[in-house]
Design a protein around this motif. Structure first.
Motif: not given
Lengths: 106, 106
Positions: A8-10, A13, A89, B8-9, B89
């Motif tokens: 996921t994004d988090s 990161y 990404r 979100t993604d 991003r």
DNA sequence: TCATAATATATCATTTTGTGATATAAGTGT
DNA sequence: ACACTTATATCACAAAATGATATATTATGA
């Protein structure tokens, strides 16, 4: 999203922050600072994700850590996973850029 | 993540696909194809997100659409939001790249 | 022409993720 | 001593994503 152990994004990161050894609080601060507050992960999210990353063995707790400052870093497996995720990404950002570039507005 | 209306993604991927008019099924196929199956959004996720994007007015349902093929596209507001999100991003990908570059392995 | 596959939209119930609020405690500066 | 920052931690809740499934239409081809 499908594709088994989804990052996921988090997670992304936090893993990015852990390309250098850092403790939880430093991770939060770094993300908030480098994105100028655009992205902020609170302690609840942080420790939830840290736990998961440890379980997956994508990060590990460094030896020198005491209960006051727990320093984490990517494992080799973690580096591979992050590199891979970064490429996906990158691709998605490229697609967005191309798509927006070809639009009628500007 | 904090920061109000978080993208979100999956939302990002779908919005990226909608830089060109597309119907739901085409969005799913496109994402799966361009990422070689690395990312796949199933119908449940798709329509959940489509609904939300419509409500936010980041996409709209094109006039020519019938019940069989519902064609969506980004609104002007949606374009702004996507452009903005793309930049964040891009930054995160850059940070990951820099971080990985400086690591001891390779 | 009949079955099968592909196209296309849709929803429910559940799981997975993320988070605000809050607690605790140690160090730092004044 | 007091306030502030650093730092980790958890609970209960909210938000998001998804597997399974249903339905209908349009090719494809045997």
């Amino acid at each position: 999203m499908k594709s088994e152990g989804q990052i996921t994004d988090s997670m992304f990161y936090i893993m990015t922050a852990l390309t250098r050894p850092r403790h939880g609080y430093a991770i939060m601060s770094l993300i908030e600072e480098t994105t100028q507050g655009r992205i902020a992960i609170g302690p609840a999210s942080m420790y939830t994700i840290i736990k998961k990353l440890l379980k997956q063995e994508w990060i590990y707790l460094q030896d020198g850590s005491d209960s006051r400052r727990k320093v984490y870093e990517l494992t080799n497996q973690g580096k591979v996973v992050l590199k891979d995720e970064m490429n996906v990404r990158k691709l998605m950002v490229q697609l967005a850029e191309e798509g927006l570039g070809g639009m009628d507005n500007e």
